[in-house]
Structure formats: C-alpha cells, structure tokens
Design a protein around this motif. Sequence first.
Motif, mmCIF file in Angstrom:
data_model
loop_
_atom_site.group_PDB
_atom_site.id
_atom_site.type_symbol
_atom_site.label_atom_id
_atom_site.label_comp_id
_atom_site.label_asym_id
_atom_site.label_seq_id
_atom_site.Cartn_x
_atom_site.Cartn_y
_atom_site.Cartn_z
ATOM 1 N N ASP A 37 -55.957 -68.915 -24.471
ATOM 2 C CA ASP A 37 -56.274 -68.218 -25.736
ATOM 3 C C ASP A 37 -55.701 -69.252 -26.687
ATOM 4 O O ASP A 37 -55.571 -69.030 -28.071
ATOM 5 N N GLY A 38 -54.700 -70.333 -27.223
ATOM 6 C CA GLY A 38 -53.804 -71.086 -27.847
ATOM 7 C C GLY A 38 -52.393 -70.353 -27.987
ATOM 8 O O GLY A 38 -51.970 -70.889 -28.981
ATOM 9 N N ASN A 39 -51.751 -68.917 -27.010
ATOM 10 C CA ASN A 39 -50.531 -68.783 -27.256
ATOM 11 C C ASN A 39 -50.146 -69.584 -26.567
ATOM 12 O O ASN A 39 -49.672 -70.458 -25.239
ATOM 13 N N VAL A 40 -48.395 -69.683 -27.213
ATOM 14 C CA VAL A 40 -47.774 -71.212 -27.419
ATOM 15 C C VAL A 40 -45.942 -69.942 -26.948
ATOM 16 O O VAL A 40 -46.074 -69.355 -27.610
ATOM 17 N N LEU A 41 -45.636 -70.425 -25.705
ATOM 18 C CA LEU A 41 -44.424 -69.688 -25.741
ATOM 19 C C LEU A 41 -43.165 -71.725 -25.871
ATOM 20 O O LEU A 41 -43.352 -72.191 -24.229
ATOM 21 N N TYR A 42 -42.621 -71.581 -26.201
ATOM 22 C CA TYR A 42 -41.028 -72.786 -26.517
ATOM 23 C C TYR A 42 -40.166 -72.715 -26.380
ATOM 24 O O TYR A 42 -39.720 -71.515 -26.875
ATOM 25 N N SER A 43 -39.194 -72.372 -25.254
ATOM 26 C CA SER A 43 -37.985 -72.149 -24.782
ATOM 27 C C SER A 43 -37.573 -73.766 -24.768
ATOM 28 O O SER A 43 -37.591 -74.854 -23.996
ATOM 29 N N LEU A 44 -36.150 -73.645 -25.168
ATOM 30 C CA LEU A 44 -34.548 -74.467 -24.756
ATOM 31 C C LEU A 44 -33.474 -73.738 -24.647
ATOM 32 O O LEU A 44 -33.365 -73.611 -25.107
ATOM 33 N N ARG A 45 -32.423 -74.681 -23.723
ATOM 34 C CA ARG A 45 -31.374 -74.150 -23.810
ATOM 35 C C ARG A 45 -30.228 -74.841 -24.391
ATOM 36 O O ARG A 45 -30.728 -76.409 -24.332
ATOM 37 N N VAL A 46 -29.393 -74.360 -25.427
ATOM 38 C CA VAL A 46 -28.299 -75.078 -26.512
ATOM 39 C C VAL A 46 -27.316 -74.746 -26.633
ATOM 40 O O VAL A 46 -27.427 -73.701 -26.297
ATOM 41 N N THR A 47 -26.429 -75.071 -26.629
ATOM 42 C CA THR A 47 -25.376 -74.838 -27.100
ATOM 43 C C THR A 47 -24.933 -75.408 -28.572
ATOM 44 O O THR A 47 -25.130 -76.349 -29.143
ATOM 45 N N VAL A 48 -24.135 -74.477 -29.257
ATOM 46 C CA VAL A 48 -23.568 -74.077 -30.460
ATOM 47 C C VAL A 48 -22.548 -74.088 -30.974
ATOM 48 O O VAL A 48 -22.635 -72.755 -29.883
ATOM 49 N N THR A 49 -21.623 -74.672 -31.700
ATOM 50 C CA THR A 49 -20.775 -74.415 -32.618
ATOM 51 C C THR A 49 -20.560 -74.102 -33.767
ATOM 52 O O THR A 49 -21.246 -74.696 -34.142
ATOM 53 N N THR A 108 -18.887 -70.477 -29.849
ATOM 54 C CA THR A 108 -19.241 -71.332 -29.114
ATOM 55 C C THR A 108 -20.016 -71.283 -28.712
ATOM 56 O O THR A 108 -19.183 -70.206 -27.945
ATOM 57 N N MET A 109 -21.504 -70.858 -28.479
ATOM 58 C CA MET A 109 -22.274 -70.209 -27.591
ATOM 59 C C MET A 109 -23.555 -70.742 -27.102
ATOM 60 O O MET A 109 -23.602 -72.000 -27.699
ATOM 61 N N THR A 110 -24.023 -71.055 -25.629
ATOM 62 C CA THR A 110 -24.887 -70.944 -25.338
ATOM 63 C C THR A 110 -25.696 -70.414 -25.291
ATOM 64 O O THR A 110 -25.423 -69.091 -24.617
ATOM 65 N N LEU A 111 -27.088 -70.631 -25.092
ATOM 66 C CA LEU A 111 -27.991 -69.737 -25.324
ATOM 67 C C LEU A 111 -29.402 -70.165 -25.244
ATOM 68 O O LEU A 111 -29.874 -71.903 -25.053
ATOM 69 N N GLU A 151 -26.212 -66.876 -22.523
ATOM 70 C CA GLU A 151 -25.910 -67.083 -21.449
ATOM 71 C C GLU A 151 -23.879 -67.112 -21.981
ATOM 72 O O GLU A 151 -23.755 -66.850 -20.734
ATOM 73 N N SER A 152 -23.438 -67.745 -21.672
ATOM 74 C CA SER A 152 -21.794 -67.574 -22.254
ATOM 75 C C SER A 152 -21.885 -68.016 -24.283
ATOM 76 O O SER A 152 -21.708 -68.197 -24.362
ATOM 77 N N THR A 170 -30.450 -82.101 -15.440
ATOM 78 C CA THR A 170 -30.927 -83.670 -15.521
ATOM 79 C C THR A 170 -31.584 -84.153 -15.642
ATOM 80 O O THR A 170 -32.173 -85.325 -16.277
ATOM 81 N N THR A 171 -32.768 -83.284 -16.803
ATOM 82 C CA THR A 171 -33.315 -83.691 -18.008
ATOM 83 C C THR A 171 -33.429 -83.195 -18.896
ATOM 84 O O THR A 171 -32.597 -81.786 -19.367
ATOM 85 N N ASP A 172 -33.819 -83.001 -20.229
ATOM 86 C CA ASP A 172 -33.960 -82.015 -21.263
ATOM 87 C C ASP A 172 -34.354 -80.616 -20.934
ATOM 88 O O ASP A 172 -34.946 -80.246 -20.299
ATOM 89 N N ASN A 173 -33.672 -79.629 -20.845
ATOM 90 C CA ASN A 173 -34.066 -78.242 -21.204
ATOM 91 C C ASN A 173 -35.024 -77.783 -22.058
ATOM 92 O O ASN A 173 -34.580 -77.174 -22.804
ATOM 93 N N VAL A 174 -36.214 -77.906 -21.931
ATOM 94 C CA VAL A 174 -37.036 -78.102 -22.731
ATOM 95 C C VAL A 174 -38.482 -77.185 -22.021
ATOM 96 O O VAL A 174 -38.543 -78.201 -20.686
ATOM 97 N N MET A 175 -38.995 -76.543 -22.261
ATOM 98 C CA MET A 175 -40.157 -75.360 -21.783
ATOM 99 C C MET A 175 -41.227 -75.394 -23.017
ATOM 100 O O MET A 175 -40.914 -74.632 -23.135
ATOM 101 N N LEU A 176 -42.707 -76.118 -22.175
ATOM 102 C CA LEU A 176 -43.954 -75.427 -22.915
ATOM 103 C C LEU A 176 -44.508 -74.806 -22.064
ATOM 104 O O LEU A 176 -44.842 -75.367 -20.879
ATOM 105 N N ARG A 177 -44.963 -73.718 -22.763
ATOM 106 C CA ARG A 177 -45.917 -72.921 -21.812
ATOM 107 C C ARG A 177 -47.304 -72.785 -22.799
ATOM 108 O O ARG A 177 -46.744 -72.073 -23.570
#
Length: 455
Positions: free
Chosen positions: A156-168, A92-95, A79-80, A145-152
């Motif tokens: 058939d049991g396939n899982v998509l797990y996404s989160l927005r992180v800033t890391v240094t 520092t990166m946001t992704l 993202e940046s 405004t809430t945890d930027n976490v998504m679980l789909r």
Amino acid sequence: MPQRPLVDTHILAQLRRDTRMEGGGGHKSGSPIYKRSPDLTKSPMTKSEQLLRIDDHDFTMRPAFGGPPIPVGVDVQVESLDTISEVDMDFTMTLYLRHYWKDERLSFPSTNNQSMTFDSRLVKKIWVPDMFFVHSKRSFIHDTTTDNVMLRVYPDGNVLYSLRVTVTAMCNMDLSRFPLDTQTCSLEIESYAYTDDDLMLYWKKGNESLNTDDRISLSQFLIQKFHTTTKLAFYSSTGWYNRLYIHFTLRRHIFFFLLQTYFPATLMVMLSWVSFWIDRRAVPARVPLGITTVLTMSTIITGVNASMPRVSYIKAVDIYLWVSFVFVFLSVIEYAAVNYLSTVQERKERKLRERLPCTCGIGNPDEMMIDPQITGYGSMDVNTTGNYGMPENGGRQEQILAQVALNDPQIANRVKPSRGYVNIWIDTHAIDKYSRVVFPGAYILFNIIYWSIYS
C-alpha cells in the motif's frame, strides 16, 4: 531401414495426460494449484525498480508535494550509551533509528500483501526523510560488513526505513554539585530541509517509541530514566521545524570519588592533627609532618582538577578539598605561632636574667620564693621551686622568679618596672591543648554541613 527408437509407453501416456490438462480439457483444471496466479514480488523475472515504478516518478520531491505535510513517525532503540565526558561536555550513543511514512508512488500489486525488503542501494534512488542530529559533533552509519541500512516497502506504499547510527552529541552539564550531581542529556532529531509545512515529525508510539537495552550500564553513572518529548524549533531564516528529543537522566556513582578523593583528603587532615601531640621543641618532627600534609593535599587537588573542565564556578568537590587544605595549612600555622611565642618568651626571660643580680645577692632564693609575703604563693615544694632554670611544666617557675625579683626592694631599683616583665609567662602548651579539640570539632561540623547540603 533405420530402426525407430524405443519409447516407454508409460512415459507417452503421461505426456498425453499433461497435454490434455494444459489444454483445459482435464477434470483437474479446477484445482487451486492452477487457479493461483504468481506473486510478482517473489518472481525472479521481475526487477524491483520496475515493480516499484521508480523511473516513472520524480523522487527528488517529497510524497504528496504541494499538499498537506507528510507525517513521519519515528521510534528509537538505544543499543548502548558508550561514553560521557565531563571535559568535552558530550556523550556517545549507538541506536537504531527507524522512520515510518507512506509514499503511494512505491505501492505495488501483491496477492498475499507481503512486503519487500531492500538494502542501502535502493535508498539512494527514492525519497527518504533528511533527518540529522542537532548539536552533534560526530556521527556515522555503521558499514560492517555492509551498510547497516534497511528499507521495507509494503504494497500500500507504507515504508519502514531503519539505520544503525553512532552519534556523539553535546551535553551541557552543570558541575556545581560534582561529584554528587545528577545530569540530564538530550539527543535531538530534526529534519534539515523540510519545515513543519512539509513534514510533520512525531514519535510513532509516544513515550513507548523509545526502547533501551536492559544491559546498558556505565562505570560512573546510574541511568535513572529515558523519556521523549516533541517541540518546535525556530530558525530566523528558514522557519519552524519539528524536533524530537530523547532525554536520559544520569546519577553519578559516588563510591569511586569517596575512595579516590574524599577519604584521602580526610586522612590528610587527621594526620595534620598528630602534630598537636608532639612536643613543641621537636622541630624536626612537627615541621616535616605539616609540610608533607600540605603537599599531599595540593597533589590531590591538582589530580582532581586535571580530569575536569575549566569551569568558572566552584564545584562541590572543590569546596571540600579547599576547606581540607585550609585545615592542614592552619595546623602548620598553629605550630608556627607556638614556636614564635615560645621564642619570644625565652628571649624576654633571657633579658630579665641579664638584668637580675647574681643569686648570691639574694639571701636565700628558696626561702624568698616560698615566703607568702614576697611571692604571694603558699607553701611549695622547695625541690620544685628552687630550680629556676628552664622549667619542665612550661614556665611556672620563670613567672615566680620574675615576681620575686620585682618585689625585692634591692632589685627593684636596678630593674626598671615594665608591664612586659610583670606578665611574661605564656602557656604555649595551652595552644596545642585547645587545638586538639577545636580543629577536630570544627572539621566534623564542616562535614555535617557539607553532606547535609550535597547529599
């Protein structure tokens, strides 16, 4: 007797028809509206935990525990790229970090094959890959405004797990060519607990798994490229782990440093050359000029080093600034040499005059000085050679006077011959004349070599 309530006959007739259809006796019983079974995934009466049978399984264990390693695909969208610090050697990166895997324990029945989407509350109850950023200093998951976490979860049991992180994370920079350098930094992703025997980490779509925002820009750097790699990392106590790398190459913008460092240093060096055109006897003009340029160069060097890490090697900007400082310093030394030689010359001339007899003892100084047999010079202007005080052309008449005194047999007996008195004339003006050419020529040559090496 109480009267019976009035009921609309049309309403009663409609109720009778609905009753017959529900009983299966109507001719519309074959309509697809009544044959379609309800989708449990969209039913408000069914709890998601019951549908996924979370309580029936132990999600502290990875999927297919005891079997082959579970493949976990990863893709990233940057993202940046926020900051890059040479002092702290980090960036520092946001992704957006997304994981893909299959857990058959989460499969559920669905007639339309639609997925179910959850937030961070369900993530804490099931198994997810334990990813972490190697060599990271600070990192956090956004929670506004809430945890930027998504679980789909798919049927058939396939899982998509996404989160927005800033890391240094750390970035080991080589600043030997600073500020004409190109840096390559890496963000490394790895499982903390599971070795390659339990978890196979890979880029889901190869190099296309990394996407970047076209609007990413930095004030001091030009982002040249992003690319991905995969390697194995070994730890002596725990074993081998799959590690994913995000590499990005940055080239530093030079224009800022040209304006703030190189141009001022070059102008200070050129300003120090002005003293070569000032009269050597103008001490109040030449000395402050030299001191001012030296102090200004010291200030520039201090300002540049204050914003840089204390590395043990020489940077490219250090070479330029210190060579410029040496040129400025040598211009001050040049005037010190000119002033010293002028003082020595005047002292010797003063001693020679003290040993010479009064001019009245010499028949006619003007005639002696223009006599070729005595002076060794041809015809001269009497008005020029007759005045043997401090000359205007820098010492020619003192040399003639010394030769006349030493060639006179009456004076030679009273003046002890000395090599120092025979050759006492030094053209101090020549040092300034040569400096006007040597200093600019040497500095131009240095610039040609410097920019050809580091450009």
